[in-house]
Design an enzyme around this catalytic site. Structure first.
Site, PDB file in Angstrom:
ATOM      1  N   HIS A 130      16.251   2.802  -5.556  1.00 13.40           N
ATOM      2  CA  HIS A 130      15.172   2.300  -6.408  1.00 13.40           C
ATOM      3  C   HIS A 130      15.329   2.827  -7.839  1.00 13.40           C
ATOM      4  O   HIS A 130      14.462   3.498  -8.385  1.00 13.40           O
ATOM      5  CB  HIS A 130      13.856   2.761  -5.793  1.00 13.40           C
ATOM      6  CG  HIS A 130      12.613   2.110  -6.306  1.00 13.40           C
ATOM      7  ND1 HIS A 130      12.259   2.116  -7.627  1.00 13.40           N
ATOM      8  CD2 HIS A 130      11.635   1.446  -5.648  1.00 13.40           C
ATOM      9  CE1 HIS A 130      11.103   1.508  -7.762  1.00 13.40           C
ATOM     10  NE2 HIS A 130      10.707   1.075  -6.585  1.00 13.40           N
ATOM     11  N   GLU A 233      17.210  -2.536  -8.589  1.00  8.58           N
ATOM     12  CA  GLU A 233      17.459  -1.836  -7.340  1.00  8.58           C
ATOM     13  C   GLU A 233      18.439  -2.573  -6.428  1.00  8.58           C
ATOM     14  O   GLU A 233      18.239  -3.753  -6.139  1.00  8.58           O
ATOM     15  CB  GLU A 233      16.122  -1.670  -6.611  1.00  8.58           C
ATOM     16  CG  GLU A 233      15.003  -1.111  -7.490  1.00  8.58           C
ATOM     17  CD  GLU A 233      13.619  -1.291  -6.902  1.00  8.58           C
ATOM     18  OE1 GLU A 233      12.656  -1.468  -7.677  1.00  8.58           O
ATOM     19  OE2 GLU A 233      13.510  -1.314  -5.654  1.00  8.58           O
TER      20      GLU A 233
HETATM   21  O1  TA6 Z   1      10.410  -1.765  -6.233  1.00  5.50           O
HETATM   22  C1  TA6 Z   1       9.229  -2.342  -6.596  1.00  5.50           C
HETATM   23  C2  TA6 Z   1       8.076  -1.746  -5.815  1.00  5.50           C
HETATM   24  O2  TA6 Z   1       8.224  -1.998  -4.475  1.00  5.50           O
HETATM   25  C3  TA6 Z   1       6.760  -2.274  -6.357  1.00  5.50           C
HETATM   26  O3  TA6 Z   1       6.116  -3.089  -5.412  1.00  5.50           O
HETATM   27  C4  TA6 Z   1       5.976  -1.033  -6.747  1.00  5.50           C
HETATM   28  O4  TA6 Z   1       5.102  -0.662  -5.782  1.00  5.50           O
HETATM   29  C5  TA6 Z   1       7.078  -0.017  -6.964  1.00  5.50           C
HETATM   30  O5  TA6 Z   1       8.041  -0.315  -6.004  1.00  5.50           O
HETATM   31  C6  TA6 Z   1       6.689   1.435  -6.971  1.00  5.50           C
HETATM   32  O6  TA6 Z   1       6.327   1.864  -5.738  1.00  5.50           O
HETATM   33  P1  TA6 Z   1       5.767   3.371  -5.551  1.00  5.50           P
HETATM   34  O7  TA6 Z   1       5.463   3.485  -4.085  1.00  5.50           O
HETATM   35  O8  TA6 Z   1       6.837   4.310  -5.979  1.00  5.50           O
HETATM   36  O9  TA6 Z   1       4.552   3.486  -6.428  1.00  5.50           O
END
Ligand code: TA6
Length: 261
Positions: A130, A233
């Site tokens: 991520h 990602e």
């Molecule tokens: O990668 C995108 C995502 O899945 C979004 O939906 C958003 O929630 C982001 O990740 C961040 O997630 P987190 O759990 O780290 O706040």
């Protein structure tokens, strides 16, 4: 790089600004995910489909991993960390596994995330590296290389769309580009650079920027920081989730490199 979540929070090759974004408000506390860097999402992505109380993006990013080795080779450093199933993970996800992150820091950043099924039954998992990238100005940034790819827009209940041309970020963005193994570029005119992301065994590319409101809603994220970051990602999520038989391994690889625009 932290043992906590095997999370990388910085990579800065010579003659270019920091490539990895870390929030100035990131919280470094047990049980809390670090806001920024390269969190490892595993064994599910976003909410757990059958348990709304389970931690978002799985448990790998809030686990303390083991340092297996640090190797130096041809001007690059390779750090290998691992983790595996235990009673805590079993409570959330009843499977036996071993996960290894092999990160090579050099002129490129190469990440190999390997999952092995150490149990006796098959399992299915989701995964994502991520990555939070630093950008000079989100309004001018573009993603090149996803033209024609179908994506699921999570800001609209995963409505299906088809990408036309380059991806521009002009509002809250949370898009999963499905069945896409192709490399792509994050074009950043403000920093005059191109971040190239190549990947293997990754069929999903997720692009995320919280924009204004969601940025304000996150206590571990600066109100204006949405303008200086973009998540791109390498992943396998939803219909691209991975099925793994006993004694089998799966390796997702992402290689990040920098070039002038
Ligand atoms: O990668 C995108 C995502 O899945 C979004 O939906 C958003 O929630 C982001 O990740 C961040 O997630 P987190 O759990 O780290 O706040």
């Amino acid at each position: 790089m932290y043992l906590y979540g095997a999370q990388i929070t910085s990579w800065k090759p010579a003659n270019t600004p920091e490539v990895i974004f870390l929030s100035s408000k990131a919280i470094f506390t047990e049980g809390k995910a670090i806001r920024g860097g390269i969190p490892i999402c595993f064994p599910w992505f976003r909410a757990k489909s059958d348990d709304a109380h389970a931690p978002a993006h799985g448990f790998a990013r809030t686990k303390t991993w083991t340092l297996d080795s640090i190797d130096q080779n041809a001007g690059a450093i390779t750090v290998t960390m691992s983790t595996q199933s235990d009673p805590d993970t079993q409570r959330l996800w009843p499977h036996d596994f071993r996960a290894v992150l092999r990160a090579t820091f050099g002129a490129e950043l190469n990440l190999k995330f390997t999952v092995t099924n150490t149990g006796g039954t098959p399992f299915r998992f989701e995964e994502a590296l991520h990555t939070y990238h630093t950008v000079g100005d989100i309004h001018k940034a573009r993603i090149h290389g996803l033209d024609g790819v179908t994506y699921l827009d999570n800001t609209h209940s995963n409505r299906e769309n088809k990408q036309s041309g380059e991806v521009a970020i002009s509002g809250p963005t949370d898009s999963a580009y499905m069945n896409s193994q192709s490399a792509f570029d994050l074009l950043d005119p403000a920093l005059n650079r191109r971040i190239h992301i190549a990947k293997q065994n990754s069929n999903t590319t997720v692009i995320w920027n919280p924009w204004i409101e969601a940025a304000h809603a996150m206590s571990d994220f600066g109100d204006d920081e949405w303008q200086q970051m973009l998540c791109a990602e390498a992943a396998n999520i939803m219909s691209n989730a991975v099925d793994l038989a006993p004694a089998k391994s799966h390796t997702l690889t992402a290689t990040i490199s920098i070039a002038p625009l």
